[in-house]
Design an enzyme around this catalytic site. Structure first.
Site: not given
Ligand code: BES
Ligand code: MN
Ligand code: MN
Length: 454
Positions: A86, A150
């Site tokens: 991400d 994250e």
């Protein structure tokens, strides 16, 4: 063999990364949900095509974790690779010189959101596996654990780790999601700060008021908020929250001297950032302020009228997002509470205050006298022709502490980013040199780690 293989396949290695960078996998924004899932699928396919034993998309209540493993021989050491697919939002788009999800190369650097943090750095590990398989041998077993949350706090990774300890059994964790000092001074990160992230809301009158009719009679929540924020630090840069420093691990004079040996130039640093002077806690150097001291910063502040022209308004509400970077042995949940108590205590009777916390994370330090750090040092020395320095960085990767606690495993923070890569900012980039050199360094880590573990 390794170097030749990387050299003759570099165009394809870059093109594959471009494909991944074209997927706008922004985890903070639900609008990109399908793209985040697409990035996970992309990684699954790439791992599959390398002939690993298995690849799984492990569902969580949030974004999935891509897990893969290649067990060469049960007797060999196992390296668990962690990374995140991400990325941060690309806003503000107008400040990018080329569109954030249309990667392009300029001056030897790949420009795109996620180029460095962390798609470029994570993908080096997948290519390192390919290189090791094609160019020689794979001297360790490998597992991959790649997450998509994250940048929003790794909330579901924590449960995944707790529930899958056998699946994740390994000897060491390998992560490329940090920086080196510069390309002439390679370094290994051995400390990361933690994070406590708060939001505050200050309410004055029950509605916006005419600032002439009411100004000077009731609290202006923006003024009050500013006064409260000003009371969070003193003029020496010390944070005034009672108990805030109680658990801060103080380093010995020797340790501090050692960390200040790392190459750093304040003049260059100021120039790069366009500031005439630096500011921070009295009595500490820049490297110490980043690596071993906690900080407090306002990340955003809003309220009242910010549109065009002048509107005479005395606002009802004011808000701010305030974060604190933490160091060992501070605990982010305890700091959240200390902050909330102190902040509320600063409020005059004329306003109401609400305090809430966003995701946070624990700081981490890794032991420096281990086999894995030795292997990482040897890998850098061989690939970069220079012994790496050990550094403590200011950013946060909260799962490092979780891995220590839950899996009893240490992480090797073998990142290859540079400050100039502008992660989280417009025009994020990643040097092609670092991408390819990183792949080489990773393969050497496996070689030296396997040899040292024999
Ligand atoms: N890769 C960064 C952390 C990082 C960057 C560490 C550079 C050291 C040097 C990571 O993706 C990140 O951005 N972490 C967040 C914290 C997280 C809880 C959202 C951060 O540090 O702000
Ligand atoms: Mn990252
Ligand atoms: Mn990040």
């Amino acid at each position: 063999m390794v170097k030749e293989y990387i050299e003759s396949n570099k165009a394809r290695f870059i093109e594959e990364l471009f494909e991944l960078l074209r997927i706008p996998s922004v985890s903070t924004d639900k609008k990109f949900k399908d793209d985040v899932l697409k990035a996970a699928d992309f990684l699954k396919d790439k791992l599959n095509s390398l002939g690993v034993d298995k690849v799984e998309i492990c569902e969580t209540p949030g974004y999935p974790i891509v897990f893969a493993e290649k067990i060469v021989d049960e007797k060999l050491p196992t390296v668990l690779v962690y990374g995140h697919y991400d990325v941060q939002p690309a806003d503000p788009y107008e400040l990018w010189d080329s569109p954030p999800f249309e990667p392009e190369v300029r001056n030897g650097k790949i420009y795109a959101r996620g180029a460095c943090d962390d798609k470029g750095q994570m993908y080096m590990h997948i290519k390192a596996l390919e290189v090791m398989q094609e160019a020689g041998e794979l001297p360790c077993n490998i597992k991959f654990m790649l997450e998509g949350e994250e940048e929003v706090g790794s909330e579901h990774l924590a449960d995944f780790v707790k529930d899958n300890k056998d699946k994740l059994s390994a000897d060491v964790i390998l992560i490329s999601d940090t920086d080196i000092i510069d390309n002439d001074n390679p370094s290994i990160t051995v400390g990361l700060r933690g994070l406590s992230y708060m939001q505050v809301e200050v309410t004055g009158p029950n509605r916006d008021l005419h600032s002439g009719m009411y100004g000077g009679t009731v609290a202006n929540p923006i003024n009050t908020l500013c006064e409260m924020i000003a009371a969070l630090k003193d003029d020496k840069g010390r944070i005034m929250i009672p108990g805030f420093y109680d658990k801060v691990l103080e380093l010995s004079q020797e340790e501090r001297e050692e960390m200040n040996k790392a190459p750093h130039d304040d003049e260059k640093y100021k120039k790069e950032l366009g500031v005439k002077a630096l500011e921070g806690e009295d009595g500490y150097t820049t490297l110490e302020r980043i690596g071993i001291r906690p900080t407090l910063d306002v990340n955003g502040i809003w309220g009242g009228y910010t549109g065009e022209g002048a509107k005479t308004v005395l606002p009802s509400k004011a808000y701010a997002k305030i974060s604190m970077r933490l160091v060992p042995n501070q605990n982010h949940k305890e700091i959240d509470k200390l902050f909330a108590d102190y902040f509320k205590s600063l409020a005059p009777e004329s306003v109401e205050v609400k305090v809430s916390s966003h995701h946070g994370g624990q700081p981490a330090v890794v032991p420096t006298n281990s086999t894995e750090i030795e292997a990482a040092k040897q890998a850098f020395t061989e690939a970069w022709g220079k012994e790496p320095v050990l550094t403590r960085e200011g950013g946060s990767i909260p799962i490092v502490e979780l891995f220590q606690k839950e899996l009893k495993l240490e992480s090797v923070l073998m990142g290859f980013g540079l400050g100039e890569d502008a992660i989280h900012s417009p025009n994020e980039s990643y040097g092609i040199y670092n991408y390819l050199k990183g792949i080489e360094t990773i393969t050497l880590f496996y070689k030296h780690y396997a040899a040292l573990k024999k």
